[in-house]
Scaffold this motif. Structure first.
Motif, PDB file in Angstrom:
ATOM      1  N   CYS A  72       0.835  -1.197   0.000  1.00  0.00           N
ATOM      2  CA  CYS A  72       0.000   0.000   0.000  1.00  0.00           C
ATOM      3  C   CYS A  72       0.873   1.251   0.000  1.00  0.00           C
ATOM      4  O   CYS A  72       1.780   1.374   0.829  1.00  0.00           O
ATOM      5  CB  CYS A  72      -0.913  -0.021   1.224  1.00  0.00           C
ATOM      6  SG  CYS A  72      -1.880   1.485   1.390  1.00  0.00           S
ATOM      7  N   HIS A  85      -5.945  -2.654  -3.996  1.00  0.00           N
ATOM      8  CA  HIS A  85      -6.335  -1.591  -3.079  1.00  0.00           C
ATOM      9  C   HIS A  85      -6.298  -2.109  -1.656  1.00  0.00           C
ATOM     10  O   HIS A  85      -6.699  -3.241  -1.383  1.00  0.00           O
ATOM     11  CB  HIS A  85      -7.713  -1.017  -3.434  1.00  0.00           C
ATOM     12  CG  HIS A  85      -7.659  -0.111  -4.637  1.00  0.00           C
ATOM     13  ND1 HIS A  85      -7.766  -0.587  -5.922  1.00  0.00           N
ATOM     14  CD2 HIS A  85      -7.459   1.233  -4.729  1.00  0.00           C
ATOM     15  CE1 HIS A  85      -7.647   0.426  -6.770  1.00  0.00           C
ATOM     16  NE2 HIS A  85      -7.458   1.536  -6.082  1.00  0.00           N
ATOM     17  N   GLU A  92      -4.125   2.962  -2.942  1.00  0.00           N
ATOM     18  CA  GLU A  92      -3.700   2.135  -4.058  1.00  0.00           C
ATOM     19  C   GLU A  92      -2.370   1.469  -3.732  1.00  0.00           C
ATOM     20  O   GLU A  92      -1.477   2.089  -3.146  1.00  0.00           O
ATOM     21  CB  GLU A  92      -3.571   2.997  -5.314  1.00  0.00           C
ATOM     22  CG  GLU A  92      -3.414   2.154  -6.569  1.00  0.00           C
ATOM     23  CD  GLU A  92      -3.498   2.987  -7.846  1.00  0.00           C
ATOM     24  OE1 GLU A  92      -3.989   4.133  -7.778  1.00  0.00           O
ATOM     25  OE2 GLU A  92      -3.052   2.471  -8.891  1.00  0.00           O
TER      26      GLU A  92
END
Ligand SMILES: [Zn+2]
Length: 178
Positions: A72, A85, A92
């Motif tokens: 992440c 995600h 993202e």
């Protein structure tokens, strides 16, 4: 229309697939309730167009001998089983290559499986862990005896191996004792 002028309408007969001749049939329809079930075996094949979507880089990695996870961007949570995600912050994720050396987090011996894997039973599935990676990865462990499972396998160092001819399936990667 005269009887002899009537055209017989008939579907063509074919001989592919299942053909059963002389099916036993009782003279008394009451006996049908005692009839054993008809069981046939027939091949089944369909061509199936399937998109890997955002998982495509994972399979491209396997085809190139690389195991990819994701990390992440905002919170740095790292996924051993990739997702694009973050399930914590929604941010993202970026693709990262995971080390080929890993450790067994836990394992199970499968004595039963889906149709595709049934002939390979018994086999060993492991959840793979890496330092600094927050989720696990499910894979096959080869090179151990499924008939002699041992708790010593937990924590064991393992190494990723890849099928040379990628089938673009998760089974393109498996682990062996390091
Ligand atoms: Zn996050």
């Amino acid at each position: 229309m005269a009887e002899q002028e009537k055209k017989r309408i008939k579907l063509p007969e074919t001989d592919e697939g299942t053909v059963l001749f002389n099916v036993p049939f009782p003279t008394d329809l009451k006996d049908l309730k005692g009839m054993a079930p008809i069981i046939i075996k027939q091949p089944y094949h369909i061509d199936y167009i399937h998109s890997y979507g955002q998982d495509s880089p994972f399979f491209a990695g396997l085809a190139n001998g690389k195991l990819l996870g994701t990390r992440c961007g905002p919170c740095k949570y790292t996924y051993g089983t990739p997702r694009l995600h973050c399930m914590y912050c929604g941010g993202e994720c970026d693709w990262v290559e995971l080390p080929k050396e890993a450790a067994v987090h836990t394992f199970t011996v499968c004595h039963y499986g889906s149709e595709e894997f049934l002939k390979e039973t018994p086999f060993v599935l492991i959840l793979v862990e890496w330092p600094g990676v927050d989720t696990l990865f499910l894979a096959r462990l080869m090179g151990v005896d499924p008939a002699k499972p041992s708790l010593d396998w937990v924590g064991m160092k393992v190494r990723a191996q890849f099928k040379r001819l990628s089938k673009f399936k998760p089974t393109d990667i498996y682990f062996v004792p390091a």
